[in-house]
Design a protein around this motif. Structure first.
Motif, mmCIF file in Angstrom:
data_model
loop_
_atom_site.group_PDB
_atom_site.id
_atom_site.type_symbol
_atom_site.label_atom_id
_atom_site.label_comp_id
_atom_site.label_asym_id
_atom_site.label_seq_id
_atom_site.Cartn_x
_atom_site.Cartn_y
_atom_site.Cartn_z
ATOM 1 N N SER A 167 0.480 -0.878 0.407
ATOM 2 C CA SER A 167 -0.388 0.476 -0.259
ATOM 3 C C SER A 167 0.807 1.206 0.490
ATOM 4 N N ASP B 117 2.245 1.081 -3.402
ATOM 5 C CA ASP B 117 1.485 2.228 -3.946
ATOM 6 C C ASP B 117 0.845 3.629 -4.217
ATOM 7 N N ASP C 104 1.310 6.492 -6.894
ATOM 8 C CA ASP C 104 0.219 7.360 -6.999
ATOM 9 C C ASP C 104 0.289 9.720 -7.206
ATOM 10 N N ARG D 235 8.245 -0.768 -9.609
ATOM 11 C CA ARG D 235 7.277 -0.927 -10.906
ATOM 12 C C ARG D 235 7.142 -0.974 -12.167
#
Length: 78
Positions: free
Chosen positions: A10, A13, A17, A46
């Motif tokens: 998380s 992520d 973002d 990523r």
């Protein structure tokens, strides 16, 4: 656990973002209280995964030629 694996999915992520929203690595590292190298590592990790996903399509073993197109007169006149 490896030292570079101590960040949750998380959190990764959230880093991505913020990066995609235009934040710099320095701003992200200050906001999330992680090192700039961690931010850089997550971003590269990523995007490497994304590239691998896009390149992992199956290639045909035989590639055919569209004979109908090659027989048209306009094809050879160009």
């Amino acid at each position: 656990m490896k030292s570079n694996k101590r960040i949750s999915e998380s959190a990764k992520d959230e880093i991505i973002d913020k990066y995609l929203d235009g934040a710099t690595n320095k701003k992200i590292s200050k906001r999330l209280r992680v090192s700039q190298s961690t931010v850089e590592r997550v971003i590269h990790e990523r995007f490497e995964l994304k590239v691998k996903e896009q390149l992992s399509y199956e290639c045909p073993s035989i590639i055919g030629i569209d004979e109908h197109k090659s027989c048209e007169a306009s094809f050879w006149e160009a």
